[in-house]
Design an enzyme around this catalytic site. Sequence first.
Site, short mmCIF file in Angstrom:
data_model
loop_
_atom_site.label_atom_id
_atom_site.label_comp_id
_atom_site.label_asym_id
_atom_site.label_seq_id
_atom_site.Cartn_x
_atom_site.Cartn_y
_atom_site.Cartn_z
N ASP A 1 1.04 -1.04 0.16
CA ASP A 1 -0.14 -0.03 -0.06
C ASP A 1 0.90 1.24 -0.02
O ASP A 1 1.74 1.21 0.33
CB ASP A 1 -0.83 -0.05 1.35
CG ASP A 1 -1.94 0.88 1.27
OD1 ASP A 1 -2.48 1.28 -0.09
OD2 ASP A 1 -2.75 1.46 2.01
N HIS B 1 2.53 3.44 -8.91
CA HIS B 1 2.17 1.88 -9.29
C HIS B 1 3.35 1.49 -10.01
O HIS B 1 3.98 0.42 -9.92
CB HIS B 1 0.92 1.68 -10.00
CG HIS B 1 -0.35 1.78 -9.04
ND1 HIS B 1 -0.62 1.55 -7.80
CD2 HIS B 1 -1.47 2.57 -9.52
CE1 HIS B 1 -1.60 2.17 -7.27
NE2 HIS B 1 -2.29 2.43 -8.46
N LEU C 1 11.89 -20.50 -5.02
CA LEU C 1 10.99 -19.58 -4.59
C LEU C 1 9.78 -19.24 -5.37
O LEU C 1 9.74 -19.53 -6.32
CB LEU C 1 11.52 -17.79 -4.62
CG LEU C 1 10.53 -16.78 -4.32
CD1 LEU C 1 9.99 -16.67 -2.78
CD2 LEU C 1 11.06 -15.41 -4.49
C1 FPP Z 1 -1.92 -0.10 -3.50
O1 FPP Z 1 -1.52 1.32 -3.27
C2 FPP Z 1 -1.40 -0.64 -4.42
C3 FPP Z 1 -1.98 -1.35 -5.47
C4 FPP Z 1 -3.56 -1.51 -5.55
C5 FPP Z 1 -1.51 -1.71 -6.75
C6 FPP Z 1 0.00 -2.49 -6.43
C7 FPP Z 1 0.45 -2.77 -7.83
C8 FPP Z 1 1.84 -2.61 -8.22
C9 FPP Z 1 2.98 -2.51 -6.82
C10 FPP Z 1 2.39 -2.82 -9.55
C11 FPP Z 1 2.30 -4.10 -10.07
C12 FPP Z 1 2.82 -5.40 -9.18
C13 FPP Z 1 3.00 -6.61 -9.82
C14 FPP Z 1 3.30 -7.71 -8.91
C15 FPP Z 1 2.38 -7.03 -11.09
P1 FPP Z 1 -2.60 2.63 -3.13
O2 FPP Z 1 -2.98 2.94 -4.80
O3 FPP Z 1 -3.84 2.07 -2.60
O4 FPP Z 1 -1.91 3.76 -2.42
P2 FPP Z 1 -2.58 4.76 -1.68
O5 FPP Z 1 -2.78 4.29 -0.27
O6 FPP Z 1 -1.52 5.70 -1.29
O7 FPP Z 1 -3.85 5.30 -2.45
#
Ligand code: FPP
Length: 271
Positions: free
Chosen positions: A32, A49, A143
């Site tokens: 997050d 992201h 892994l």
């Molecule tokens: C949450 O942060 C993150 C996500 C919903 C997406 C995570 C995706 C990646 C790290 C990239 C792709 C990864 C793979 C393994 C293919 P948020 O957007 O909720 O952050 P915030 O709380 O600051 O709004």
Amino acid sequence: MITRVDSVRPMTVEQNTLASDQMPRHVAIIMDGNGRWAQQRGKPRVWGHKNGVESVRRAVSFCRQKGIASLTLFAFSSENWRRPEGEVSTLMELFILVLNNEVKKLNRNDVRLKVVGDTSRFSDKLQAKIQKAEELTKNNTALVLNIAANYGGRWDIAQAARKAAQDSIDNNECVDNISEAAIDKHMCLADQPPLDLLIRTGGDFRISNFLIWQAAYAELYFTDVLWPDFDETAFTEAVGAFVERERRFGFTGEQIKNQTVTSPCPIIEQE
Ligand code: FPP
């Protein structure tokens, strides 16, 4: 037991002092804070992201180095479809990009990729890439990298319960006999070690419908570090906190210390 740490707190356990028998075998991460990381830099949320992918690489490399058997990352929850359309489509493009760019490298590093979740809602292109990546890496053993995509903990329990009920019908057994173990064997991660450590970055104290069944006896670790900043030091800090915990699984601290307990996992003991 819940531990919260600040990103500035000094490391309590140095990386090279972590003995392999103290290491968690299975770590899961709620990645997050990407959106906030980007907004703090005056950029659109999707920038976060994109930068989060580098943290994914670092986390995989850390687990490889430390001999952690399974790493499960929450990439897209069943509730994330509620996000703005542009953000959802960027995330889908990012998954395709990651699969295009990273799978060969994962394969060279003996990493098996497994996608857990209801992938039927993804585009045919993404589903095909997932299938190809899983096929290519299926015999790797160093892994297992589980990517939870369109995953929800309740969905996982429901699909496992349906399969357990079907087993019961097929074997002409009474549904009253459906045990925890009968459901557990159909959970998405049943082929892997029990979840030891669940990390959430980004400062919130929630499990957000992630591995709610598997987290029953996992140690929980929350950090303010935003996912794109989650590096080897932050991961070491999390593992350091884990090795300092006393895991009792319902036993007393004395029983654990005197080693009168051989198999503390409640589900394994049941059957
Ligand atoms: C949450 O942060 C993150 C996500 C919903 C997406 C995570 C995706 C990646 C790290 C990239 C792709 C990864 C793979 C393994 C293919 P948020 O957007 O909720 O952050 P915030 O709380 O600051 O709004």
